[in-house]
Scaffold this motif. Structure first.
Motif, PDB file in Angstrom:
ATOM      1  N   ALA A 124      36.493  46.469  37.209  1.00 20.83           N
ATOM      2  CA  ALA A 124      36.941  47.763  36.674  1.00 20.83           C
ATOM      3  C   ALA A 124      38.444  47.927  36.851  1.00 20.83           C
ATOM      4  CB  ALA A 124      36.202  48.910  37.357  1.00 20.83           C
ATOM      5  N   ILE A 125      38.961  47.509  37.996  1.00 20.56           N
ATOM      6  CA  ILE A 125      40.400  47.587  38.247  1.00 20.56           C
ATOM      7  C   ILE A 125      41.147  46.713  37.246  1.00 20.56           C
ATOM      8  CG2 ILE A 125      42.215  46.967  39.906  1.00 20.56           C
ATOM      9  CD1 ILE A 125      40.238  47.973  42.114  1.00 20.56           C
ATOM     10  N   GLY A 126      40.595  45.534  36.952  1.00 21.35           N
ATOM     11  CA  GLY A 126      41.203  44.665  35.953  1.00 21.35           C
ATOM     12  C   GLY A 126      41.242  45.301  34.577  1.00 21.35           C
ATOM     13  N   LYS A 127      40.191  46.036  34.210  1.00 21.58           N
ATOM     14  CA  LYS A 127      40.179  46.735  32.921  1.00 21.58           C
ATOM     15  C   LYS A 127      41.255  47.808  32.866  1.00 21.58           C
ATOM     16  CE  LYS A 127      35.334  46.093  31.723  1.00 21.58           C
ATOM     17  NZ  LYS A 127      34.048  46.772  31.455  1.00 21.58           N
ATOM     18  N   LEU A 128      41.458  48.501  33.975  1.00 23.68           N
ATOM     19  CA  LEU A 128      42.455  49.571  34.014  1.00 23.68           C
ATOM     20  C   LEU A 128      43.881  49.050  34.013  1.00 23.68           C
ATOM     21  CD1 LEU A 128      40.727  51.845  36.652  1.00 23.68           C
ATOM     22  CD2 LEU A 128      41.214  52.485  34.274  1.00 23.68           C
ATOM     23  N   THR A 129      44.104  47.973  34.725  1.00 19.73           N
ATOM     24  CA  THR A 129      45.469  47.477  34.906  1.00 19.73           C
ATOM     25  C   THR A 129      45.835  46.345  33.962  1.00 19.73           C
ATOM     26  OG1 THR A 129      44.786  45.887  36.594  1.00 19.73           O
ATOM     27  CG2 THR A 129      45.437  48.106  37.351  1.00 19.73           C
ATOM     28  N   GLY A 130      44.831  45.736  33.322  1.00 18.74           N
ATOM     29  CA  GLY A 130      45.102  44.604  32.465  1.00 18.74           C
ATOM     30  C   GLY A 130      45.333  43.324  33.233  1.00 18.74           C
ATOM     31  N   ARG A 131      45.000  43.340  34.518  1.00 16.51           N
ATOM     32  CA  ARG A 131      45.155  42.133  35.339  1.00 16.51           C
ATOM     33  C   ARG A 131      43.960  42.020  36.259  1.00 16.51           C
ATOM     34  NH1 ARG A 131      47.235  44.157  40.413  1.00 16.51           N
ATOM     35  NH2 ARG A 131      48.097  46.207  40.083  1.00 16.51           N
ATOM     36  N   SER A 132      43.744  40.847  36.759  1.00 14.41           N
ATOM     37  CA  SER A 132      42.644  40.610  37.682  1.00 14.41           C
ATOM     38  C   SER A 132      42.953  41.268  39.015  1.00 14.41           C
ATOM     39  CB  SER A 132      42.439  39.111  37.890  1.00 14.41           C
ATOM     40  OG  SER A 132      41.558  38.892  38.968  1.00 14.41           O
ATOM     41  N   GLY A 133      41.973  41.916  39.602  1.00 14.31           N
ATOM     42  CA  GLY A 133      42.165  42.523  40.924  1.00 14.31           C
ATOM     43  C   GLY A 133      41.911  41.535  42.047  1.00 14.31           C
ATOM     44  N   ALA A 134      41.465  40.329  41.701  1.00 14.60           N
ATOM     45  CA  ALA A 134      41.125  39.333  42.718  1.00 14.60           C
ATOM     46  C   ALA A 134      42.347  38.996  43.569  1.00 14.60           C
ATOM     47  CB  ALA A 134      40.587  38.079  42.068  1.00 14.60           C
ATOM     48  N   GLY A 135      42.152  38.976  44.843  1.00 18.13           N
ATOM     49  CA  GLY A 135      43.212  38.581  45.765  1.00 18.13           C
ATOM     50  C   GLY A 135      44.169  39.692  46.136  1.00 18.13           C
ATOM     51  N   ARG A 136      43.955  40.882  45.653  1.00 15.44           N
ATOM     52  CA  ARG A 136      44.879  41.966  46.017  1.00 15.44           C
ATOM     53  C   ARG A 136      44.744  42.260  47.502  1.00 15.44           C
ATOM     54  NH1 ARG A 136      41.889  46.524  46.204  1.00 15.44           N
ATOM     55  NH2 ARG A 136      39.955  46.456  45.096  1.00 15.44           N
ATOM     56  N   THR A 137      45.850  42.693  48.090  1.00 18.15           N
ATOM     57  CA  THR A 137      45.850  42.907  49.535  1.00 18.15           C
ATOM     58  C   THR A 137      46.070  44.364  49.907  1.00 18.15           C
ATOM     59  OG1 THR A 137      48.207  42.417  49.634  1.00 18.15           O
ATOM     60  CG2 THR A 137      46.663  40.575  49.987  1.00 18.15           C
TER      61      THR A 137
END
Length: 141
Positions: A124-137
């Motif tokens: 869902a975060i990826g849909k909102l931001t246009g980027r993958s949320g994987a690995g965010r800190t």
């Protein structure tokens, strides 16, 4: 953001809330549009991703017979319409301003909800931001 635990509800799907959205003087969404809050924000994520991908998007509210539609109004403007039954409100604003506000609201919700539930909302975060949320800190990653 001050919430430290989920409210006590009978069932997981009893967790309701609303998104307030006002453009200029037009109140498009308010507390009377209460729905399953997780599904509502997931719909907003689909709306933002759909608009960025297709140039127009429409989603249904999870618990109400209504839709939210985003349509381009050149140059650089966007029309947002909330309609259901006899209700219909429309407003025009800056395209990136609206998309950024929806993304920021959704990002804040999903990060807090992830903290409270231990669940992963990276898609869902990826849909909102246009980027993958994987690995965010953290929130600003």
């Amino acid at each position: 953001m001050d919430c430290t635990e989920l409210p006590k509800v009978r069932y997981a799907d009893d967790l309701t809330g609303a998104i307030e959205l006002t453009v200029g003087q037009v109140a498009l969404l308010g507390r009377n549009w209460e729905s399953d809050i997780e599904l509502l924000w997931l719909s907003v994520a689909d709306l933002v991703a759909g608009y960025r991908g297709e140039g127009r998007a429409e989603v249904r509210f999870p618990d109400q017979p209504a839709t939210i539609t985003l349509e381009p109004v050149p140059p650089g403007l966007i029309r947002v319409t909330v309609a259901g039954g006899a209700y219909r409100e429309t407003a025009v604003t800056g395209e990136e301003r609206l998309l950024s506000a929806l993304a920021a609201g959704g990002l804040g919700f999903f990060e807090k909800f992830a903290d409270l539930t231990g669940r992963n909302f990276d898609p869902a975060i990826g849909k909102l931001t246009g980027r993958s949320g994987a690995g965010r800190t953290g929130p600003s990653a």
